[in-house]
Structure formats: C-alpha cells, structure tokens
Design an enzyme around this catalytic site. Structure first.
Site, PDB file in Angstrom:
ATOM      1  N   ASN A 151       0.795  -1.234   0.000  1.00  0.00           N
ATOM      2  CA  ASN A 151       0.000   0.000   0.000  1.00  0.00           C
ATOM      3  C   ASN A 151       0.822   1.275   0.000  1.00  0.00           C
ATOM      4  O   ASN A 151       0.369   2.313  -0.477  1.00  0.00           O
ATOM      5  CB  ASN A 151      -1.003  -0.002   1.167  1.00  0.00           C
ATOM      6  CG  ASN A 151      -0.351  -0.139   2.518  1.00  0.00           C
ATOM      7  OD1 ASN A 151       0.713  -0.722   2.655  1.00  0.00           O
ATOM      8  ND2 ASN A 151      -0.987   0.395   3.540  1.00  0.00           N
ATOM      9  N   SER A 177       4.717  -8.760  -3.886  1.00  0.00           N
ATOM     10  CA  SER A 177       4.726  -9.161  -5.296  1.00  0.00           C
ATOM     11  C   SER A 177       3.676  -8.405  -6.106  1.00  0.00           C
ATOM     12  O   SER A 177       3.667  -8.493  -7.337  1.00  0.00           O
ATOM     13  CB  SER A 177       4.488 -10.667  -5.412  1.00  0.00           C
ATOM     14  OG  SER A 177       3.247 -11.024  -4.819  1.00  0.00           O
ATOM     15  N   GLY A 227       3.014  -5.140   7.843  1.00  0.00           N
ATOM     16  CA  GLY A 227       2.040  -6.117   7.370  1.00  0.00           C
ATOM     17  C   GLY A 227       0.963  -6.354   8.399  1.00  0.00           C
ATOM     18  O   GLY A 227       0.757  -5.553   9.320  1.00  0.00           O
ATOM     19  N   SER A 228       0.276  -7.459   8.261  1.00  0.00           N
ATOM     20  CA  SER A 228      -0.839  -7.773   9.146  1.00  0.00           C
ATOM     21  C   SER A 228      -0.334  -8.289  10.482  1.00  0.00           C
ATOM     22  O   SER A 228       0.798  -8.781  10.600  1.00  0.00           O
ATOM     23  CB  SER A 228      -1.743  -8.829   8.503  1.00  0.00           C
ATOM     24  OG  SER A 228      -1.087 -10.083   8.445  1.00  0.00           O
ATOM     25  N   GLU A 249       5.454  -2.926  12.132  1.00  0.00           N
ATOM     26  CA  GLU A 249       4.285  -2.058  12.134  1.00  0.00           C
ATOM     27  C   GLU A 249       3.163  -2.885  11.548  1.00  0.00           C
ATOM     28  O   GLU A 249       3.160  -3.232  10.366  1.00  0.00           O
ATOM     29  CB  GLU A 249       4.562  -0.801  11.311  1.00  0.00           C
ATOM     30  CG  GLU A 249       3.457   0.225  11.390  1.00  0.00           C
ATOM     31  CD  GLU A 249       2.706   0.324  10.090  1.00  0.00           C
ATOM     32  OE1 GLU A 249       1.496  -0.025  10.110  1.00  0.00           O
ATOM     33  OE2 GLU A 249       3.282   0.727   9.084  1.00  0.00           O
ATOM     34  N   CYS A 283      -3.002   1.817   7.061  1.00  0.00           N
ATOM     35  CA  CYS A 283      -3.089   1.245   8.403  1.00  0.00           C
ATOM     36  C   CYS A 283      -3.409   2.273   9.482  1.00  0.00           C
ATOM     37  O   CYS A 283      -3.964   1.928  10.523  1.00  0.00           O
ATOM     38  CB  CYS A 283      -1.797   0.518   8.758  1.00  0.00           C
ATOM     39  SG  CYS A 283      -0.327   1.549   8.579  1.00  0.00           S
TER      40      CYS A 283
END
Length: 478
Positions: A151, A177, A227-228, A249, A283
């Site tokens: 993002n 990717s 990421g998540s 993060e 986020c």
C-alpha cells in the site's frame, strides 16, 4: 515494464533462476502490467551470501561516507520523481498526487538518516577500577531484512532501508509481489550512492523461496515488517529460532473522536480525504468514528456530502481523488464487511456498493455507515477499505473507554478546542501515535509505530536507527 530490472543481487540486475516470473495485475484495468521475476530458493541464498559480503565492506565506511551515499541516493530519487510516481500509481491505483507525496516522504527518509548517520553516539562512564573507564559503543547489527506491504511501496522500503544503511547494515529487500516495480526503481536509485556490491539486495517471490530462507538464516540479524498482525505474529515465532531483532508495524483500527467542542468543518474537511486516501487501504486511517451526540447528525450530513463529491478513477488522472482497491479479494472482503454491518442494523449513509460506472477494476464507492455498534465487525476489526463506521457517544469517560477497547493500538485521533481535554486524550488513549486536530503523523523526523497488537519498534526519528544498532560495552584499563 519490469524487463530492464529484475532481482538485484551483488550489485547487479539479473533474472530469477530459470527465468521464472509472475504476472502483476493492474487494479484499475485488471490486465497484466508485466511479468516480474519470481526468485527461486537459490536466488535468495545468493542474496544472503551477497549481503554478508556487502556488510563486511559497508560497515567499515565512516559515518561521513555513509551520509554522503544517502544524500546521493536522495538526489537521484529527486531526478527520477516522475518515473517513480507513475510507477506507484500504476501498480497501486492511488491518485498521482498521493504518489508524489509518498515519493517525497521517501526522499525525506534518506535525507534524515544521512544526517543521523553522523549522530550515532556512544559514551564514556567512570569505572570503579583504578585507571579504568567504560566505553559504550554502537555498532551495526549486521544483515537486515526488510519485508514491505503493497500500500506504500516506496515509503515502506525507505523507512527500513535508509536507517539500516545509515547504521552500517547491509540489506535484503523483499517487497510485495503486487508492487515490485516501485521497489525496483528505488533500488536502482540506490546505485547512485556507489554502495559496495551486496550492500543492497532485492528479491521478489513466493514465501517458501524468499521469506523462509531469510528467516532461517543466522546471518540475518534484524528483520523489519510492515504487514498484518497475523503475519507479524508468525514472524516473531520464526525469528526466535535464530534470535533476530524484530521491529514491525502491524494492523490498526484507529478511533477518531469528535468532541462536542470540535470545529466541525475542520474535522470534516480533514477526515474525509484522510479516510478515503488510497481507497482507505492505510493502516493509520480512522476506521471507528466516535461523534458526540450533539454533533452526530450534522457530522454525518457533512461527511456524506464530501464523500459523494470525490471523483473515482485511474490514479494517473490528476483529477481523480480515489482509486481502486488493490485486488478482487480485497473488494470481496469489503463487500462482506459492509453486508455484515447492514445485516446487523447499521444504516447506509452513502455508498455501500461497487462503483457501477466502471466496467473493470476493483472500484468500491466511498462508504459511510451510521448507527454502528461496537460489536459489529466493521467496528471491532480493521476494515482496510473505504468504510467510515460512525457511532454516537455522550461522555468523555465513555468514549475513551470504547476507543481503548481494541487489541490494537497504532494510531488514534481527536478533534477538540480544549487544551485540557487534548492533554487528557493524549495521556489516556492506548496508541503509539495520537493526532489532535490533525492526521499528519508520518514524517521522517518523528517515530512511527504502535503498541499492543499493532507491533513493536519505531521507524523514523532518532529512534528509528536504534533497532539497527547493537550496544557494546568495553572496560579499558591502563
């Protein structure tokens, strides 16, 4: 589109083993943007060996040499601004103005950490041993791996690589990717720094062939992830085997509190473009809107008016204000979240459907829901999309408790004209970052990161370089 680049290993661009590639799809047209290299296990192993050699050559460079290199990289990034910003908008679909801002923030990271390289200080401590002294030294940790999300494909790479290079570490970058081209352009800009071969490496590919060997390698001493939360939890477990330093993060679910004394127009004029930036796939964007009951109806009315005025489309069109979601999967997830909320009693104030004027692309209307309750999925979990979930509150104690009733704590926001209330909000909200009458939290000079399930460590500011340094104590007696 990707042919002139590839994987970057040992100071040169090269194809993946066996010329393996994967197709990158446009979120705007759903058509192929090109074929990016897909690294095999052997490619990642070569990148690890290259990074080891690069670290040996880079760590001995003086702080002034490292600073000059980072400034040269920033200069090259300025020269290639148009190419880079078009690549960001092409791969993510975000409006070109947002891509330009992201590239500018990325340049800032290299500028800031060029100067931080000169400010890695140790200290001397009085020793109890006659004729002795303690020296506290700061040294680069070693090879650092950077795992980034799609993002913010430029800013996230810059936040990790700039402090790593400033500290004297070599790096392996593993971007999403879905947005490999942005990382390729940035790495190509890094060649202007005349870094020793192996100081910067880029691998793109599947988890089994990239992530797995990097995490298993004892040569990698630091990993950083954006990421998540789920992926972060797995990375922490994997890092434990070789006791790597980790900073990450992770997910957010930011509350926005509009108090009864807020400047309503300011709150609306700032919150609408912030909520729908990058189609809500940010986020730190506000997800949970708590609006005081005295302002609720006016806030919803003003929010809807501004949301409906946003122009959707291809981010390369300068007049577009919101682009598509990144994928069909993300689009389906957003539809499911909205359908669940409406089924549970939320009211649709605006949006709540695929944008009907597009025959292709992952476009979803800017959406606002009212009468949302705290137990609805749209409120209880990060929606990561163009959904503003709006609820009422009546007292300060109530709203602070509700805002804190979340396992994550990345960012939080409030609008108020009271300095006393602002100080209380900053003190009591459980988040790594708090904005009062502002959403401007991301800056190279400021530490960025969260608490609780939103991660650990900080990127940016003087704090950002610390995770790439080890502290060594020496007792010296003469």
């Amino acid at each position: 589109m990707y042919a002139k680049y590839g994987l970057f290993i040992d100071g040169r661009w090269r194809p993946a083993f066996g010329n393996a590639t994967s197709t990158v799809l446009s979120p705007v047209t759903e058509e192929s943007l090109g074929n990016a290299p897909s690294a095999a296990f052997v490619d990642t192993e070569e990148a690890l060996e290259s990074a080891g050699r690069g670290f040996a050559a880079w760590k001995v460079k003086s702080a002034f040499e490292r600073a000059d290199a980072l400034h040269a990289i920033a200069d090259e990034m300025i020269r290639r601004k148009d190419e880079a910003t078009r690549m960001i908008s092409t791969e993510t679909g975000k409006p070109i103005a947002q891509s330009e801002r992201e590239w500018g923030l990325s340049i800032d990271q290299f500028r800031w950490y060029a100067e931080e390289a000169r400010r890695i200080y140790g200290r001397v401590i009085e020793s109890r041993v006659p004729g002795g002294r303690f020296e506290v030294l700061r040294e680069p940790v070693g090879v650092a791996a950077a795992f980034t999300a799609w993002n913010f494909p430029a800013a996230l790479v810059a936040r990790k690589v700039a402090p790593a290079l400033a500290a004297g570490c070599s790096t392996i970058i593993r971007p999403s990717s879905q947005t490999p081209g942005v990382a390729m352009v940035m790495v190509d800009c890094m060649r202007a720094g005349k870094l020793p071969a192996g100081t910067v490496n880029l691998v793109i590919g599947l988890t089994d062939t990239t992530y797995a060997p990097i995490m298993a390698s004892p040569a990698v001493r630091k990993v950083s992830l954006t990421g998540s939360t789920r992926v972060g939890q797995q990375m922490i477990r994997d890092a434990a085997d070789t006791v790597k330093k980790v900073s990450m993060e992770l997910g957010g679910n930011a509350p926005l509190i509009v108090f009864d004394d807020a400047d309503l127009d300011t709150a609306l004029n700032l919150s609408v473009p912030t909520k729908y930036a990058n189609a809500g796939q940010v986020c730190v964007t506000p997800d949970r809107f708590f609006v005081h009951e005295s302002l609720h109806d006016s806030f919803v009315e003003g929010f809807v008016e501004r949301a409906r005025a946003l122009k959707l489309g291809d981010g390369l069109d300068p007049s577009v204000q919101m682009g598509p979601l990144i994928s069909d999967r993300r689009l389906a997830e957003i539809e499911a979240i909205v359908d669940d909320a409406v089924g549970a009693g939320a009211k649709v104030a605006t949006g709540a459907g695929r944008a009907a004027s597009f025959n292709a692309g992952h476009f979803y209307e800017p959406t606002a829901l009212s009468d949302v309750t705290d137990n609805m999925t749209v409120f209880a979990q990060e929606n990561f999309g163009p959904i503003a979930a709006i609820a009422r509150f009546s007292s300060d104690d109530e709203v602070l408790a509700r805002a804190n009733a979340s396992p994550v704590g990345l960012s939080a926001y409030a609008f108020t004209r009271s300095p006393d209330r602002a100080r209380r909000v900053v003190a009591e909200l459980k988040a790594g970052m708090v904005g009062i009458n502002s959403f401007a939290l991301a800056a190279s000079e400021a530490p960025f990161g969260g608490t609780k399930y939103s991660g650990m460590g900080r990127e940016g500011g003087s704090e950002g370089i610390g995770d790439y340094l080890d502290t060594k104590l020496a007792q010296i007696v003469f």
